[in-house]
Design an enzyme around this catalytic site. Sequence first.
Site, mmCIF file in Angstrom:
data_model
loop_
_atom_site.group_PDB
_atom_site.id
_atom_site.type_symbol
_atom_site.label_atom_id
_atom_site.label_comp_id
_atom_site.label_asym_id
_atom_site.label_seq_id
_atom_site.Cartn_x
_atom_site.Cartn_y
_atom_site.Cartn_z
ATOM 1 N N ARG A 107 33.662 -9.072 6.312
ATOM 2 C CA ARG A 107 34.518 -9.952 7.203
ATOM 3 C C ARG A 107 33.048 -11.431 7.876
ATOM 4 O O ARG A 107 33.225 -12.215 8.549
ATOM 5 C CB ARG A 107 34.775 -9.695 8.471
ATOM 6 N N TYR A 108 31.639 -10.561 7.628
ATOM 7 C CA TYR A 108 30.664 -11.697 7.116
ATOM 8 C C TYR A 108 30.967 -13.068 6.887
ATOM 9 O O TYR A 108 30.213 -13.822 7.402
ATOM 10 C CB TYR A 108 29.645 -10.741 7.300
ATOM 11 N N VAL A 195 23.124 -13.399 6.829
ATOM 12 C CA VAL A 195 23.960 -14.340 7.242
ATOM 13 C C VAL A 195 24.590 -14.820 8.634
ATOM 14 O O VAL A 195 24.402 -16.193 8.865
ATOM 15 C CB VAL A 195 25.246 -14.212 6.647
ATOM 16 N N GLU A 284 14.808 -2.379 7.925
ATOM 17 C CA GLU A 284 14.289 -3.295 9.086
ATOM 18 C C GLU A 284 13.007 -1.933 8.744
ATOM 19 O O GLU A 284 11.581 -2.503 9.013
ATOM 20 C CB GLU A 284 14.732 -3.210 9.843
#
Length: 334
Positions: A107-108, A195, A284
């Site tokens: 869904r991004y 995104v 990260e």
Amino acid sequence: MDFRDFKERIGIFTCLLLCIVLFSSFYFGQLRSIALLKNLPVIHEEPSKPTINLDHTLDFTIRNDVQTRTYWGAPIIWELMFDPKLYDKKHQEGNTSVALTVFAVGRYLDAYLNTFLTSAEKHFMIGLPVTYYVFTESPEKVPNIELAPQRDLKVVKVQKYSRWQDISMMRMKTISETIEMELEGKFSYVFCFDVDQEFKNRFGSEALGESVALLHADFYNVPKDRFTYDKNPKSKAYMEDGDHYYHAALFGGSLQNVKALADFCHVNIMEDKLNDVEALWHDESHLNKFFWLNKPTQLLSPEYCWDNNVPDKKHILVVRLTWAPKQYDKLRTR
Ligand SMILES: *[C@@H]1O[C@H](CO)[C@@H](O)[C@H](O)[C@H]1NC(C)=O
């Protein structure tokens, strides 16, 4: 032995053989990943192309409210320090070209990709040739953006992973493979973006460098002991100490440096998986470990990725990119 018996045996034998082949390809695949770890590419090797370094043109004293240089000498880019016209001119003369990678999975894609790309067309490396590489499992849903001359968009189909942790981890493998198989020789620099962000102002050639890391907006101005490094000694991302807390929302550099970063993160993530641990902040955490061991040559201030939830904005003269508001209505059902 009658013929039926013989056929049955052949069947069993074929099955066994198939199992062995499948298992060993998986096993040696893992081994190869670990072998990579022992043999990581050396960072800062001789670059394949002449590189443009304009650090000597920076004004390190104009921003006396913030740190503008690291203790190892890398500039930290803030508004007013650089001459945008000079940077653009030198990079245009030097034929600098930039690849931007972005993952729009699940869904991004619906929630963020259109805003990301249309805002990048207004602000990202304007005046330079840019190719967007959009990674998605639904290429047909990538919006048709009108691109300026010298700008291009390529869609690469990727496999779907259901856990976002796995998506973010497999990004590193995909980035490394793409650099090796598609970008090598075609671009001077590659930048990798999340995104769910929107460009708001110039994000230009002053951000280019051999190895570029971003200061995390939530941590650039807090004491070190609040940094969220991985603190589990069982993880490859474990860090006792560090320099800064970097944000994985964007990173970039020369192709070989970004590939070295992606390989480092991927291999360490795989080794963590084999040991059944997961780093606190996933890729990260591994990225922070990489930049601790391999100092970036250029840091971007949080002007290059601002978090509007941080109340104190006194150092931020220009918001160049910002975290997009979370579109929970579109993301909730993940
Ligand atoms: C940039 O490209 C132009 C046209 O292809 C070429 O003439 C020029 O020499 C190139 N400059 C550099 C620094 O490579």
